[in-house]
Design an enzyme around this catalytic site. Structure first.
Site, short mmCIF file in Angstrom:
data_model
loop_
_atom_site.label_atom_id
_atom_site.label_comp_id
_atom_site.label_asym_id
_atom_site.label_seq_id
_atom_site.Cartn_x
_atom_site.Cartn_y
_atom_site.Cartn_z
N SER A 1 0.86 -1.34 0.05
CA SER A 1 -0.03 0.15 -0.10
C SER A 1 0.72 1.38 -0.05
O SER A 1 0.26 2.30 -0.31
CB SER A 1 -0.99 0.08 1.23
OG SER A 1 -0.27 -0.25 2.50
N ASP B 1 -3.19 6.00 11.75
CA ASP B 1 -2.31 5.48 10.65
C ASP B 1 -1.24 6.47 10.83
O ASP B 1 -1.17 7.62 10.07
CB ASP B 1 -2.99 5.53 9.46
CG ASP B 1 -2.31 5.01 8.31
OD1 ASP B 1 -1.00 4.71 8.59
OD2 ASP B 1 -2.76 5.01 7.11
N HIS C 1 1.11 5.22 6.39
CA HIS C 1 0.94 5.72 5.07
C HIS C 1 0.88 7.38 5.09
O HIS C 1 1.22 7.79 6.07
CB HIS C 1 -0.77 5.31 4.92
CG HIS C 1 -0.50 3.90 4.65
ND1 HIS C 1 -1.30 3.13 5.49
CD2 HIS C 1 -0.44 2.92 3.63
CE1 HIS C 1 -1.37 1.83 5.27
NE2 HIS C 1 -0.73 1.63 4.10
#
Length: 356
Positions: free
Chosen positions: A109, A332, A335
């Site tokens: 990702s 998160d 990312h």
């Protein structure tokens, strides 16, 4: 002995490889000794490079502004190399230069993060241009029809194979059967690291296989290096450097421990709004980055390291935090927001490609 990385404002000659003690010494692309990856973040009110509202296809997990992030200073930082200036991205020029070409990001990702960044940077440069976005299984293809340029993303968390067997899901450290789909491209940008540390329910395999041996687990850095060596052998055996230019993305860091940036009161990246200023990260080199460099020293074909680790370590403020897909239930710090740090990765990639 250096790992090949793109480190110039103007790329001159293809590196010459000289074998020394079984490894390869590489003359790095340079102009006046400038290293594009060594520098610091500076505030620049002309940033970001695009308005994320103009990219309707950004994944929810990266769209921090739309998810309610209240601050905007993190959008305004520009990477400044210590001894030269990183050229500003020109998407129209990029598309004209790569007319008829096919580019593929292969990885997890974080590769998705970089792929979405590049498609946004290109789309907002030619906002009235025709494009298609097709997703089929683990393959996403963004095509700029006026230029016949395809920018693709193939989701592959480990690069090596994960197969279903009678004993369960097996991570095969010495097998890359899925590499058949990577052939025939003009450029490949590989990445793997993020999933190697997952355990418990997030771990997508039950056993590790190497040769005829089956393991319940092993040191993850050791497994990572074994897998990268398998990938390196695949590159040497399957890719023609006159046809395909190959990059390795480098290791994208997370920020889940404030001790790493000399702020022990911080549990993670939540509420961080400024970078670490200056050229050095208090936490030091990333252990996975050292593995990548060690593997790339042994590879015979030209594979260029997009050395984004340190510059990304400095951006503790650039993650979605609670403004990603999980909200306040899933902070998160792995990312990156878009617009944001991956745009700089693509500026560096563009400088490497266009000026070569």
């Amino acid at each position: 002995m250096e790992v090949p990385s793109i480190s110039a404002a103007m790329l001159l000659l293809l590196s010459l490889l000289n074998q020394v003690n079984g490894e390869y010494e590489v003359d790095v692309f340079k102009t006046n000794g400038c290293d594009l990856f060594g520098g610091s973040w500076v505030y620049d009110d002309s940033y970001p490079l695009y308005d994320p509202k103009e990219c309707p296809f950004i994944e929810k997990e990266f769209d921090c502004q739309r998810n309610g992030r209240p601050d905007g200073a993190y959008l305004k930082y520009r990477w400044q190399p210590s001894t030269c200036r990183l050229p500003r991205f020109d998407g129209g020029d990029f598309l004209r230069r790569f007319r008829g070409k096919r580019i593929m990001f292969v990885g997890d990702s974080l590769s998705l993060n970089q792929w979405q960044s590049l498609t946004c940077m290109l789309h907002t440069s030619v906002p009235h241009g025709s494009y298609t976005l097709v997703r089929t299984g683990d393959l996403s293809t963004f095509t700029f029809q006026d230029y016949n340029v395809s920018v693709m993303f193939s989701r592959n968390a480990f690069l090596v194979d994960v197969v279903s067997d009678k004993i369960g899901r097996v991570l095969k450290l010495d097998s890359i059967l899925n590499g058949k789909s990577w052939k025939g491209f003009d450029m490949l940008i590989f990445n793997t690291w993020h999933w190697w540390l997952h355990t418990g329910r997030k771990q997508p395999w039950d056993y590790i296989e190497e040769g005829n041996a089956i393991y319940g687990d092993m040191d993850r850095l050791v497994a990572y290096e074994k897998a990268l060596n398998t990938w390196a052998k695949w590159v040497d055996s399957n890719l023609d450097p006159t046809r395909t230019k190959v990059f390795f993305q480098g290791v994208s860091p997370d920020h889940n421990n404030g001790n790493d940036w000399a702020d022990p009161k911080r549990k993670n990246c939540k509420d961080e709004s400024k970078p670490v200023f200056g050229p050095k990260y208090p936490g030091g080199p990333h252990p996975a980055e050292e593995v990548v460099e060690r593997v790339l020293r042994k590879i015979k074909k030209p594979v260029y390291l997009l050395d984004i680790t340190t510059l990304s370590q400095l951006r503790k403020d650039g993650h979605p935090s609670v403004y990603g897909h999980g909200g306040h239930l899933d902070t998160d710090c792995s990312h990156w927001c878009l617009a944001g740090v991956p745009d700089t990765w693509n500026q560096l990639l563009s400088a490497a490609l266009i000026q070569n």
